[in-house]
Scaffold this motif. Structure first.
Motif, PDB file in Angstrom:
ATOM      1  N   GLY A   7    -109.572  18.931  23.809  1.00 64.55           N
ATOM      2  CA  GLY A   7    -108.301  19.529  24.230  1.00 64.55           C
ATOM      3  C   GLY A   7    -108.473  20.864  24.928  1.00 64.55           C
ATOM      4  N   PHE A   8    -107.819  21.909  24.394  1.00 64.68           N
ATOM      5  CA  PHE A   8    -107.861  23.241  24.987  1.00 64.68           C
ATOM      6  C   PHE A   8    -108.809  24.181  24.245  1.00 64.68           C
ATOM      7  CE2 PHE A   8    -104.497  21.791  27.520  1.00 64.68           C
ATOM      8  CZ  PHE A   8    -104.165  22.738  28.484  1.00 64.68           C
ATOM      9  N   SER A   9    -109.728  23.627  23.468  1.00 64.89           N
ATOM     10  CA  SER A   9    -110.681  24.487  22.769  1.00 64.89           C
ATOM     11  C   SER A   9    -111.586  25.191  23.767  1.00 64.89           C
ATOM     12  CB  SER A   9    -111.552  23.669  21.810  1.00 64.89           C
ATOM     13  OG  SER A   9    -110.811  23.273  20.683  1.00 64.89           O
ATOM     14  N   PRO A  10    -111.896  26.465  23.532  1.00 63.58           N
ATOM     15  CA  PRO A  10    -112.856  27.153  24.399  1.00 63.58           C
ATOM     16  C   PRO A  10    -114.208  26.443  24.375  1.00 63.58           C
ATOM     17  CG  PRO A  10    -111.735  28.698  22.941  1.00 63.58           C
ATOM     18  CD  PRO A  10    -111.392  27.326  22.459  1.00 63.58           C
ATOM     19  N   GLN A  11    -114.965  26.613  25.438  1.00 66.29           N
ATOM     20  CA  GLN A  11    -116.287  25.999  25.512  1.00 66.29           C
ATOM     21  C   GLN A  11    -117.214  26.938  26.289  1.00 66.29           C
ATOM     22  OE1 GLN A  11    -119.183  24.583  24.736  1.00 66.29           O
ATOM     23  NE2 GLN A  11    -117.862  22.848  24.190  1.00 66.29           N
ATOM     24  N   THR A  12    -118.247  27.446  25.636  1.00 73.48           N
ATOM     25  CA  THR A  12    -119.151  28.401  26.275  1.00 73.48           C
ATOM     26  C   THR A  12    -120.267  27.724  27.053  1.00 73.48           C
ATOM     27  OG1 THR A  12    -120.487  28.548  24.260  1.00 73.48           O
ATOM     28  CG2 THR A  12    -118.714  30.169  24.527  1.00 73.48           C
TER      29      THR A  12
END
Length: 317
Positions: free
Chosen positions: A276-281
């Motif tokens: 979904g809209f989870s941050p991803q580094t």
């Protein structure tokens, strides 16, 4: 020609992800920094403390039981020859947590690890039990974080800091008999996603840890009192990991600033299908999320199909 087009599209997608993935990759140092762990007297929390100490961190542990804290402190001293600071406080008591955090000193890496689980179908659980699970797992997390934030935001070294929330695979998927527990662990993800936006300008990086079944002091007891259907459904998820395995991968994820930390095939599948809209580094991981999202969702639907068949069959008897 088709192969060339596929390769070109892949490279363009990777380039796009490299440019847009946020937050940017970061390395969070542990050595000579203060790591504060709530729920740190046993299980995953204690294993994390041991791992952090072995990497040169100054560690503080918070838990309710002073006796267990002293045992944890002694075990670390005997193996590593250093003392960890211990603080006895109930995470449901914001004032007590504030006093412990103030006494411990400015925090660089905060691991919000406390949690309780009382298995059972929701209709069979007393409201007091449900409130207790919510107050320890969710409200307690707010209490620990808000107590630590002022000193974390005003730290002097300027190096990246971290707040890690210990969720669970039950925070990725709801399981029969886990209604209250899953609600709190799902809630941690929402807290983390919003909190990361609030703290990124302070160079504080948020992680959510999703361990599967883990061999801790309470694990065997939990398995004995799980509802039968929960045991049948969860039996398909493989064996439990050791607390040391979970601690190592958790700390590695924290040091790399990973927002989501997964442990096994099921965890990655759930992560990919529900990113979904989870941050991803990591832009390579973002690429895998995009590529495997559909397949992961299909696999999830097969799992759900089998679970609902199990439930239907059980209730038909």
């Amino acid at each position: 020609m088709v192969l060339f087009t596929l390769i070109l599209a892949t490279l363009l997608l990777l380039l796009l992800l490299f440019l847009i993935v946020r937050p940017k990759p970061v390395s969070i140092p542990i050595k000579n920094r203060h790591v504060f762990i709530s729920g740190g007297s046993s299980g995953i929390g204690l294993a994390l403390a041991q791992k952090a100490v072995s990497e040169g961190a100054r560690v503080s542990l918070l838990a309710r039981s002073l006796h267990k804290l002293k045992e944890a402190q002694k075990s670390i001293r005997e193996v590593y020859g250093v003392d960890v600071a211990i603080f006895s406080a109930d995470v449901r008591d914001h004032s007590a947590v504030e006093r412990a955090v103030a006494e411990s000193g400015p925090i660089d890496v905060l691991v919000v690890n406390q949690g309780i689980f009382v298995p059972g179908a929701l209709e069979n659980q007393a409201s007091e039990v449900i409130k207790s699970v919510i107050n320890v797992n969710l409200t307690g997390s707010f209490n620990v974080i808000t107590a630590a934030l002022p000193s974390m935001k005003n730290r002097k070294d300027g190096a990246p800091a971290s707040i890690a929330l210990m969720s669970s695979q039950a925070g990725q998927v709801g399981i029969y008999g886990y209604s209250a527990y899953s609600a709190t662990k799902f809630g941690l993800r929402g807290l983390a996603e919003a909190l990361q936006q609030e703290l990124i300008s302070d160079n504080i990086h948020v992680s959510v840890i999703y361990p599967p079944d883990t061999q801790t002091p309470g694990f065997e007891q939990e398995r004995k009192i799980r509802p039968e259907l929960a045991g049948i459904i969860m039996g398909s998820g493989g064996g439990a990991l050791s607390a040391e395995e979970v601690a190592k991968k958790s700390l590695d994820g924290i040091k790399s600033g990973s927002f989501s930390i997964w442990f096994n095939l099921e965890g990655y599948m759930l992560g990919f299908s529900g990113a979904g809209f989870s941050p991803q580094t990591s832009f390579p991981v973002a690429f895998l999320e995009i590529v495997f999202a559909g397949l992961s969702r299909l696999a999830a639907l097969f799992f759900l199909w089998s679970w609902y068949r199990i439930i239907q069959k059980k209730h038909a008897n």
